[in-house]
Design a protein around this motif. Structure first.
Motif, PDB file in Angstrom:
ATOM      1  N   ARG A   1       0.747   4.838  -3.573  1.00  0.00           N
ATOM      2  CA  ARG A   1       0.269   6.187  -3.259  1.00  0.00           C
ATOM      3  C   ARG A   1       0.302   6.422  -1.752  1.00  0.00           C
ATOM      4  O   ARG A   1       0.209   5.485  -0.957  1.00  0.00           O
ATOM      5  N   ARG A   2       0.433   7.694  -1.378  1.00  0.00           N
ATOM      6  CA  ARG A   2       0.362   8.094   0.021  1.00  0.00           C
ATOM      7  C   ARG A   2      -0.790   9.078   0.173  1.00  0.00           C
ATOM      8  O   ARG A   2      -0.880  10.055  -0.572  1.00  0.00           O
TER       9      ARG A   2
ATOM     10  N   GLN B   1      -1.421  10.901   2.888  1.00  0.00           N
ATOM     11  CA  GLN B   1      -1.140  12.026   3.777  1.00  0.00           C
ATOM     12  C   GLN B   1      -0.859  13.299   2.979  1.00  0.00           C
ATOM     13  O   GLN B   1      -0.390  13.256   1.844  1.00  0.00           O
TER      14      GLN B   1
ATOM     15  N   CYS C   1       1.138  16.643   2.183  1.00  0.00           N
ATOM     16  CA  CYS C   1       2.475  17.205   2.365  1.00  0.00           C
ATOM     17  C   CYS C   1       2.615  18.420   1.459  1.00  0.00           C
ATOM     18  O   CYS C   1       1.687  18.813   0.756  1.00  0.00           O
TER      19      CYS C   1
ATOM     20  N   VAL D   1       9.476  13.705   4.860  1.00  0.00           N
ATOM     21  CA  VAL D   1       8.338  12.796   4.731  1.00  0.00           C
ATOM     22  C   VAL D   1       8.787  11.327   4.728  1.00  0.00           C
ATOM     23  O   VAL D   1       7.987  10.445   4.411  1.00  0.00           O
TER      24      VAL D   1
ATOM     25  N   ILE E   1       6.377   8.565   6.205  1.00  0.00           N
ATOM     26  CA  ILE E   1       5.243   8.053   5.429  1.00  0.00           C
ATOM     27  C   ILE E   1       5.715   7.349   4.159  1.00  0.00           C
ATOM     28  O   ILE E   1       4.966   6.557   3.588  1.00  0.00           O
ATOM     29  N   LEU E   2       6.946   7.622   3.722  1.00  0.00           N
ATOM     30  CA  LEU E   2       7.499   6.836   2.616  1.00  0.00           C
ATOM     31  C   LEU E   2       7.739   5.401   3.072  1.00  0.00           C
ATOM     32  O   LEU E   2       7.488   4.448   2.338  1.00  0.00           O
TER      33      LEU E   2
ATOM     34  N   ASN F   1       6.283   3.971   5.776  1.00  0.00           N
ATOM     35  CA  ASN F   1       5.066   3.373   6.323  1.00  0.00           C
ATOM     36  C   ASN F   1       3.861   4.179   5.863  1.00  0.00           C
ATOM     37  O   ASN F   1       3.586   5.253   6.406  1.00  0.00           O
ATOM     38  N   PRO F   2       3.132   3.698   4.860  1.00  0.00           N
ATOM     39  CA  PRO F   2       1.987   4.458   4.345  1.00  0.00           C
ATOM     40  C   PRO F   2       0.926   4.769   5.387  1.00  0.00           C
ATOM     41  O   PRO F   2       0.108   5.668   5.172  1.00  0.00           O
ATOM     42  N   ARG F   3       0.919   4.065   6.507  1.00  0.00           N
ATOM     43  CA  ARG F   3      -0.087   4.295   7.541  1.00  0.00           C
ATOM     44  C   ARG F   3       0.445   5.112   8.716  1.00  0.00           C
ATOM     45  O   ARG F   3      -0.217   5.232   9.745  1.00  0.00           O
TER      46      ARG F   3
ATOM     47  N   TRP G   1       0.495  11.495  10.573  1.00  0.00           N
ATOM     48  CA  TRP G   1       1.050  12.654   9.882  1.00  0.00           C
ATOM     49  C   TRP G   1       0.185  13.865  10.196  1.00  0.00           C
ATOM     50  O   TRP G   1      -0.807  13.769  10.903  1.00  0.00           O
TER      51      TRP G   1
END
Length: 301
Positions: free
Chosen positions: A172-173, A175, A177, A203, A206-207, A209-211, A214
């Motif tokens: 999961r992300r 951020q 969007c 995006v 964030i795909l 790097n989940p951290r 953003w």
């Protein structure tokens, strides 16, 4: 809601999925493919085949948040939303079968999507294919006593977005969007030229790097339905959400403490600075996107 009495294979959504599966099987193995699987369900009319129509027992359901609440003090755009007017006076005995049929319809659509994914797997394409699943809007489904959409509550505008991308670890992300980000994202993933003009952005950071840092906010807008209707704008952050109702009272929600948006915080003195900030963010977004409402907002009285 009603049962689809013909064979499930004759349902339009099943036929769309089967045609797309046939396209995948017939496509040259050495050529890339692109396809759009636009299924109508679970949009009304709720014509659901068996066994999906009987999948959910209405007796097992509970009323959603805000069911039966008084809408009389809410902004006119909410009180006069088609989904509010069309279900005015409905009791739970009428809502429960409709909600159960809706969930059954969702399960049927999942089955249809599975036919497409199975075709990708059978042709050896699945591991090399970008698969994106989303919807065009959410569903109030009785929350606040409203059906469908045409309001800016989270249940109407917070849509699922599932992306399966080769080389990207699942997860999961957090951020925020928007679907306006999809076109820039797909073009970057395919190493194509970016759009000359786009409101969204890719995006891929964030795909990968989940951290990754953003944006703080995302936005939603509604411009009426028939003969103009009511116009609304929303600024949504991780916690706070401001809804602007053009020509009417606005709304402010604390999504962290009140995720079902049952308690409007407009008019609380302690939120004055927060409102100023969110309104400034909204105006900046409207200016960036050429919003036609901006002229009316900035026009002197």
């Amino acid at each position: 809601p009603a049962t689809w009495t013909s064979p499930a294979d004759e349902h339009p959504d099943m036929q769309r999925a089967q045609r797309l599966a046939a396209f995948i099987h017939e496509a040259p193995a050495d050529r890339p493919i692109a396809a759009w699987c636009s299924l109508a369900g679970p949009h009304p009319p709720l014509l659901v085949p068996e066994p999906w129509m009987s999948l959910i027992d209405p007796a097992d359901l509970e009323p959603p948040p805000g069911f039966g609440m008084d809408l009389s003090e809410l902004p006119l755009g909410v009180r006069e939303a088609p989904g509010a007017l069309g279900t005015a006076g409905w009791g739970w005995e009428r809502w429960a079968p409709a909600i159960a049929a809706y969930y059954g319809y969702v399960a049927f659509v999942d089955h249809c999507q599975g036919i497409v994914l199975q075709a990708l797997e059978e042709t050896g394409r699945l591991d090399d294919t970008i698969v994106i699943a989303s919807t065009d809007h959410g569903e109030m489904l009785g929350s606040h006593g409203i059906y469908q959409k045409m309001v800016l509550y989270e249940r109407a505008i917070n849509v699922p977005l599932i992306m399966r991308i080769p080389g990207i670890e699942p997860g999961r992300r957090a951020q925020l969007c928007s679907q306006t980000d999809l076109a820039p994202t797909v073009l970057e993933l395919l190493a194509q030229q970016p759009l000359a003009r786009a409101q969204g952005r890719s995006v891929t950071p964030i795909l990968q790097n989940p951290r990754a840092d953003w944006g703080v906010h995302t936005f939603s807008e509604y411009n009426g339905w028939r003969d103009g209707g009511h116009r609304m704008r929303a600024v949504i952050g991780a916690r706070w959400k401001y809804v602007y109702h053009h020509g009417d009272s606005d709304q402010l929600f604390d999504l962290e403490r009140d995720p079902d948006e049952l308690h409007d915080l407009m008019g609380r003195p302690r939120h004055t600075d927060l409102l100023d900030q969110l309104r400034s963010v909204m105006v900046g977004w409207m200016r960036d996107t050429g919003d036609p409402l901006l002229d009316e907002l900035e026009r002197p009285d």
